[in-house]
Structures are given as C-alpha cells and as structure tokens.
Design a protein around this motif. Structure first.
Motif, short mmCIF file in Angstrom:
data_model
loop_
_atom_site.label_atom_id
_atom_site.label_comp_id
_atom_site.label_asym_id
_atom_site.label_seq_id
_atom_site.Cartn_x
_atom_site.Cartn_y
_atom_site.Cartn_z
N HIS A 103 54.11 43.81 87.84
CA HIS A 103 53.02 43.89 88.83
C HIS A 103 51.76 43.12 88.47
CE1 HIS A 103 54.47 47.85 90.93
NE2 HIS A 103 55.18 46.80 91.25
N TYR A 104 51.49 42.94 87.16
CA TYR A 104 50.18 42.43 86.75
C TYR A 104 50.29 41.27 85.77
CZ TYR A 104 48.61 46.83 88.78
OH TYR A 104 48.38 47.87 89.65
N THR A 105 49.31 40.36 85.85
CA THR A 105 49.22 39.25 84.91
C THR A 105 48.58 39.74 83.60
OG1 THR A 105 46.98 38.60 85.53
CG2 THR A 105 48.80 37.74 86.87
N ALA A 106 48.51 38.84 82.62
CA ALA A 106 47.87 39.17 81.35
C ALA A 106 46.39 39.50 81.53
CB ALA A 106 48.02 38.01 80.37
N ASN A 107 45.80 39.05 82.63
CA ASN A 107 44.40 39.36 82.94
C ASN A 107 44.25 40.61 83.79
OD1 ASN A 107 43.37 37.10 81.56
ND2 ASN A 107 43.82 35.79 83.32
N ARG A 108 45.35 41.35 83.93
CA ARG A 108 45.39 42.59 84.73
C ARG A 108 45.14 42.34 86.21
NH1 ARG A 108 42.16 44.58 80.20
NH2 ARG A 108 43.38 45.98 78.84
N GLN A 165 46.06 50.46 81.39
CA GLN A 165 45.07 51.53 81.47
C GLN A 165 44.17 51.54 80.24
OE1 GLN A 165 46.92 55.31 82.35
NE2 GLN A 165 47.34 54.70 84.46
N ASP A 166 44.46 50.67 79.29
CA ASP A 166 43.68 50.53 78.07
C ASP A 166 43.49 51.88 77.37
OD1 ASP A 166 42.25 49.25 76.07
OD2 ASP A 166 40.34 49.40 77.12
N ARG A 167 44.59 52.56 77.16
CA ARG A 167 44.54 53.83 76.45
C ARG A 167 45.90 54.16 75.85
NH1 ARG A 167 46.46 58.52 79.30
NH2 ARG A 167 47.13 58.07 81.44
N LEU A 168 45.86 55.02 74.86
CA LEU A 168 47.10 55.52 74.27
C LEU A 168 47.67 56.60 75.18
CD1 LEU A 168 48.57 54.92 71.53
CD2 LEU A 168 47.69 57.12 70.75
N ASP A 546 49.11 33.76 77.89
CA ASP A 546 48.19 34.58 77.12
C ASP A 546 48.96 35.81 76.65
OD1 ASP A 546 45.70 35.14 76.05
OD2 ASP A 546 45.12 36.37 77.75
N PHE A 547 48.75 36.23 75.43
CA PHE A 547 49.46 37.39 74.91
C PHE A 547 49.21 38.62 75.79
CE2 PHE A 547 49.03 41.25 72.22
CZ PHE A 547 50.39 41.47 71.99
N THR A 548 50.29 39.29 76.18
CA THR A 548 50.20 40.53 76.95
C THR A 548 50.77 41.67 76.12
OG1 THR A 548 50.54 39.30 79.02
CG2 THR A 548 50.84 41.70 79.09
N PRO A 549 49.97 42.64 75.74
CA PRO A 549 50.49 43.77 74.95
C PRO A 549 51.44 44.62 75.79
CG PRO A 549 48.09 43.60 74.78
CD PRO A 549 48.51 42.72 75.91
N THR A 550 52.64 44.80 75.29
CA THR A 550 53.63 45.66 75.95
C THR A 550 54.07 46.73 74.96
OG1 THR A 550 55.39 44.12 75.30
CG2 THR A 550 54.47 43.88 77.51
N PRO A 551 54.45 47.91 75.45
CA PRO A 551 54.79 49.00 74.54
C PRO A 551 55.90 48.65 73.55
CG PRO A 551 54.55 49.82 76.77
CD PRO A 551 54.51 48.32 76.86
N THR A 556 51.53 44.58 69.71
CA THR A 556 50.75 45.51 70.52
C THR A 556 50.07 46.56 69.65
OG1 THR A 556 52.14 45.19 72.46
CG2 THR A 556 50.89 47.25 72.37
N GLU A 557 50.77 47.04 68.63
CA GLU A 557 50.17 48.01 67.73
C GLU A 557 48.97 47.41 66.99
OE1 GLU A 557 50.87 51.16 67.71
OE2 GLU A 557 52.56 50.92 69.10
N ILE A 558 49.07 46.14 66.63
CA ILE A 558 47.93 45.47 65.98
C ILE A 558 46.79 45.32 66.98
CG2 ILE A 558 47.14 43.33 64.89
CD1 ILE A 558 50.03 42.93 63.88
N TYR A 559 47.12 44.89 68.20
CA TYR A 559 46.11 44.72 69.25
C TYR A 559 45.34 46.03 69.45
CZ TYR A 559 44.21 43.89 73.96
OH TYR A 559 43.38 43.75 75.05
N TYR A 560 46.07 47.14 69.51
CA TYR A 560 45.44 48.43 69.79
C TYR A 560 44.68 48.97 68.58
CZ TYR A 560 45.05 53.50 70.27
OH TYR A 560 44.57 54.78 70.27
N SER A 561 45.32 48.95 67.43
CA SER A 561 44.74 49.63 66.27
C SER A 561 43.83 48.74 65.44
CB SER A 561 45.84 50.18 65.36
OG SER A 561 46.51 49.13 64.68
#
Length: 617
Positions: A103-108, A165-168, A546-551, A556-561
């Motif tokens: 549904h969404y691009t890397a820019n949301r 959603q930019d959250r855990l 552009d890098f898109t963090p996916t679960p 993605t873990e580096i991006y988040y933490s």
C-alpha cells in the motif's frame, strides 16, 4: 497428495478452480466446505500465489476448500458469510505481499495501484488485512477456529517494529481474533492442522504443531532458556528498552535458520505468553515436487475475465525451481519465511511444469524465468550436514563463502539445458536475482570451478533478455558489511565477465545493477562515493530504492534500535525525511535539477574532489 494432472486448456470448466461462490460450490456437488480461505489477493490458481497453494494442498489431502478473494470488509460483510460455517476452520492471509509494503512507498505515501488486484485497482484490501479479516470472522463466527498465515502474519509472529506506524508492536496474534498463526511456507503445517482438527482435537489443544504460533497462559512458559526453549525479553521490557528488542531478534533469526528447526521461542505479554514452535526442516524433493505438481490451472479465476492482474502477468510463464535462500541479506525476509536451507524440485517436476506452460494458449515459446528466491542456489547445500546442523550463522555467503558449502552449478546448468531442449521452448530467461558472488566463487576444485565459469558463460550468452539485473546494493565496504553483501570489487569482476561474453557472442546486452540508499550504516558521504563509482562505470542508475524497514530483518532492528543485534555496536541510520532525501539525490547526479544541491552538500562535507569527479571529468 494427488499426482500431477495435465491441464487441457481447451476444455476448462469452472470446477477446475477452487470455488469462490456458493454457485461454484454447488457445481461441485457440495453443500458445505471444510475450510474457507480469506485472501487479500485476487485468486490466481498458480503456484506463486499462496492461497492457491494452500487450497490445493488441502484439496489434495481430501478436504473441501473455498476461497474468498479480496472480501469486502466495508459493506454488510456478505463475503465473510456466504459459505457459512466451515467444518474445520477459516484461514486468513493478507496475500502474497505484506499489505503495508503493497500500500505504501518508502516515504509512507499511499500507492495508487495494487499489482495483485484486477486492473491494478487500489483499495480492494484494508491495511493489515490479517487483523481486519480475523476480527470480522471472530464477531460473525465466535466458535469457529481462525488461522492466520501468509507473509504479513509470518513476519509479525513476535514483537516487531512497524515502520508505517513508527512504533513497536507485539505479536500480531495478540492483536487479531485468530486462534493460531502458521508461519513460513504453509502446505505441511496447514494440512497437519486440518487432520488434527478433523481427528477430533480442539484448536485449544493443539499447542505443539511445528511452525505454528499460539497464545498460552504465562504459567506454561519455562523459567529459563535451554537447548530446546529460548525465553525472550517480554513485551513489557522491549516496549521500553530498544536494546532488549534488538537482543531478541538475534535469537529469532538464528532459530529461523536452524537446519533442525531450532528451539521453541517464548515471549511473555501480560498474563499470556506467545509460543513459537520450531520451524519444519526444509522440504525433501518428493515433498516440494508434490506441492508444485498440484493441479493448478495456472490461470486467474474466470471471474476476472477481461481484466489484467499485473502480478500474474509477471510470472505466468515462469518456473520456480527451489525455495529458501542462504544469502542472509540484512534487508531481506526470505530466510525468515522460507528458511535458509534450500528445498529443490526434481528435474522431472520442473520439466512437467514447463511442458504445462508450453500448452498454455498464449505461450509463444519463451520461459520468462527459471529461478527462485535467488536464481542460482538450486540444489546447493552443505557438504557435511552435521556442520550445518550446528551452525546458526544467518548467511552462508557473508563475510566469506562458507567452506562447507557446495557451490557446484552443474545441476542448474542441466536444468537450463533440458528446458531449452524442449521443442516448444525457443528460449528460457533468468529473471530472478543472480548471486554473482556464488557463481564466481573460486573453490580450488578444477571441476567445480570449470562448471561455474561455464554457468556464467551460458547465463550471459543464452538466458538474458537484453538486460541482466544484479544487486550489488552499494559500493562502500562499510555499508556492504552491514548489508551482508560482498565487496563491490566483485561486481567489477562480474561486469568484465559480462562484457567479455557479450563480445565473444556478438551481443549488446546491458547489465542493470540495483542499489539502496539510507540503509543502516550508510551516510551521505557513502552515497556520494557510490555516485562517483557508478559514474566511473558509465551507469545512469534506474533500479534504485530507499531502504524500507520491514518486520523481521536485521536492518529493520538496527533502524529501530540504533544497535546491531549481533555486536551491540551503535549504527548510524538516516531516519528523518530530509536525511533520506539527502542520500537519494546522489542516485541522480546526472539530472541537472540535482546538481546545485549536490555541489552544496559536497562542499559542506569538505569533499570538493568528488564534485570534480562527478561534474568536471
């Protein structure tokens, strides 16, 4: 499971597809179904579409299966009600892609199309269909088992960072109305579940099914970790401590890549615990053959007559040779879903499918892809499987090719040659990504090294449709190390081979490299270096993202933490939109609209030498 069935395309009937309506169900002489599969995708009866694979596997095991593709969740919910109560369970999948990536691009930004929907129409599925569909079914049928599966659920089986959603978020099983989650490739565990339910077990009793996730009372969780159980940091801790989430991920990835299925994972959340049962071993060739030999029509359901489904158009004349990937790229989820160990089809099964494609009315003689998750891992495995059994490394190729890995490409070459020898095949192409670090790896074994040189020769000379796409991803070693990708020097070497083969065979083919910006570890100066180095190779880049963090990826873990799960090292990551744009612009240094901004940036970075190399020579 049933044996391979040859499809006669001149006499197909509606009953050759799994039923999508009550009318189609009655055409089969049924007055009920055992399983109803709710899918976020259109129904394409093809081995590349998950709902079709699961439906056909259940059918072959003797069950009556219906599919509800892209149910309307915004009206009176008639799509959810039309088959009534299935005898065994509802299966729920968001589709062949994560819905949020879809549904969404890397820019949301919201995409305007959907490749898995007729005529690319957007808006035919909600965000997070796994949650939406399951919750609706739970309200309508409170006592019928609901089973979540597919990519979206599989990669959200434990606590995970949600980029959109930019959250855990906790395990998706705690956020939806499903009773169980089946992760990974689902033919075996779905059929096993159906048999156990059919045998009289209740869904609450089935807590030990391999490759399943269940929610259990907290008192069932072991006190400490051991060789069979790993107790992860609980939800209440990881939601406050990013390092605790990062530490969890290392265990999750390692167990996903275990040859023997690994340990059971436990993560507490309140007074419950998410229990992740071990992954099944990779399929034997007889098992994977049975999955691909199911009686697929290989066509969209007739309800879509006259409409185009782009995702189907891409793969309609392609053949998947294997499952699994041992590349372990930091931004990729293949091994988390399919596993690291390769399950390869037999040559006989592959040729049966190619012959079936040759009988399709629209086939013009060209196989679009003989590939897999990585094009050239077919039939590869460790020489000594006891070494593999003990190994928990996420990649067999990084930081160097594992000495225990058999990199012989002869079985793959044999497949290519057998397919091309079929009278109806004019040419077969390799459209999947090729790991050139694998095909170029020097083993010291004269026979293997000779075969692998021949593989590169035949790949380039015979199986490229004008453009060969490969994925170096970056040029700078500091970034490539975090990506778990090989040195860019190897791309230089492969480019030379590509050009030499083109010259020998009088070809004018293009080599198209893929690159990623804003990946963890990548700074703006790294992108400037990438621009200069690709310019020196005479590339005007087009395959970029552009890098898109996916679960469930290490990136993605580096991006988040902010920390690497394996080393604990703090890693820089471009997170703010302006940081991402500052990196992305270097892909397009040749576009005059970016020139002034790039020059200003390079002066700010104290690298006027790169300005000269980009624009003045």
């Amino acid at each position: 499971m049933s044996e391979f069935k040859e499809i006669d395309y001149s006499s197909l009937r509606i009953t050759d597809w799994l039923p999508t309506s009550v009318k189609e169900m009655k055409a089969r002489g049924w007055n009920y179904v055992d399983v109803v599969l709710m899918s976020g995708d259109a129904y394409v009866d093809h081995p590349s579409f998950g709902a079709a694979v699961i439906g056909r596997a259940l059918e072959a095991a003797g069950y009556r299966v219906a599919i509800v593709p892209q149910p309307n969740w915004q009206d009176d919910l008639r799509d959810f009600k039309k088959f009534g109560r299935p005898r065994l369970f509802f299966g729920v999948s968001a589709g062949a892609m994560d819905s949020m990536v879809n549904h969404y691009t890397a820019n949301r930004r919201r995409r305007s199309d959907d490749a898995y929907t007729p005529d690319s129409r957007h808006g035919m599925r909600p965000d997070y269909p796994t949650i939406v569909y399951s919750d609706i079914l739970r309200r309508l049928f409170p006592d019928v088992p609901i089973i979540a599966g597919g990519i979206e659920a599989s990669l959200r089986r434990l606590s995970h960072y949600d980029y959109w959603q930019d959250r855990l978020r906790p395990s998706i099983l705690t956020e939806c109305g499903a009773d169980m989650l089946l992760y990974g490739m689902g033919e075996r565990n779905t059929v096993d579940l159906a048999r156990r339910l059919d045998g009289g077990e209740s869904i609450s009793e089935i807590v030990d099914l391999p490759q399943s996730v269940v929610l259990r009372p907290i008192d069932e969780m072991p006190d400490t970790s051991d060789s069979h159980n790993i107790v992860l940091n609980p939800w209440e801790i990881v939601m406050k401590d990013k390092k605790a989430q990062s530490a969890n991920f290392k265990h999750i990835e390692q167990q996903s890549n275990a040859l023997d299925g690994g340990a059971t994972l436990w993560q507490a959340i309140g007074d419950m615990v998410v229990k992740v049962n071990p992954m099944l071993p990779a399929m034997a060739d007889t098992e994977i053959d049975m999955a691909f030999d199911l009686p697929f029509t290989r066509l969209p359901h007739p309800r879509y007559k006259g409409k185009r489904i782009p995702a189907y158009e891409m793969i309609r004349h392609s053949v998947n040779l294997h499952r699994g990937c041992f590349g372990g790229c930091a931004f990729c989820t293949i091994s988390a879903h399919q596993g690291k160990f390769i399950a390869s089809r037999s040559p006989e099964s592959i040729l049966r499918e190619v012959r079936q494609i040759c009988r399709m009315p629209d086939f013009k003689g060209y196989i679009s892809d003989l590939g897999g998750p990585s094009a050239n891992m077919y039939s590869m495995h460790g020489r000594n499987l006891e070494v593999c059994r003990k190994c928990r490394k996420p990649s067999c190729l990084h930081p160097v090719v594992c000495p225990n890995l058999n990199t012989d490409h002869s079985a793959l070459l044999d497949i290519y040659r057998k397919v091309d020898a079929l009278p109806a095949v004019k040419k077969s192409f390799i459209g999947s990504g090729v790991r050139y670090d694998l095909s170029m790896h020097w083993t010291g074994d004269p026979k293997i090294d000779s075969v692998n040189r021949q593989y590169n020769e035949e790949l380039i000379a015979l199986h490229v449709s004008g453009r060969l796409k490969v994925a170096p991803e970056h040029t700078e070693n500091s970034v490539l190390g975090i990506m778990r990708k090989p040195s860019f020097a190897l791309f230089h070497d492969f480019k030379k081979i590509f050009e030499q083969v083109n010259l020998r065979h009088g070809l004018r083919q293009q080599l198209i490299p893929y690159f990623i910006s804003s990946h963890p570890g990548c700074r703006e100066i790294d992108m400037a270096e990438l621009a200069v180095k690709t310019k020196d190779l005479d590339f005007h880049l087009e395959q970029v993202q552009d890098f898109t963090p996916t679960p469930m990826t290490v990136a993605t873990e580096i991006y988040y933490s902010g920390y690497h799960p394996y080393t604990g090292e703090k890693i820089y990551t471009a997170i703010r939109p302006e940081q991402k744009l500052a990196q992305r612009k270097y892909f397009f240094w040749y576009d005059r609209t970016y020139r002034l901004d790039i020059e200003r940036s390079l002066h700010r970075l104290h690298r006027p030498d790169l300005i000269r190399r980009l624009f003045y020579r």
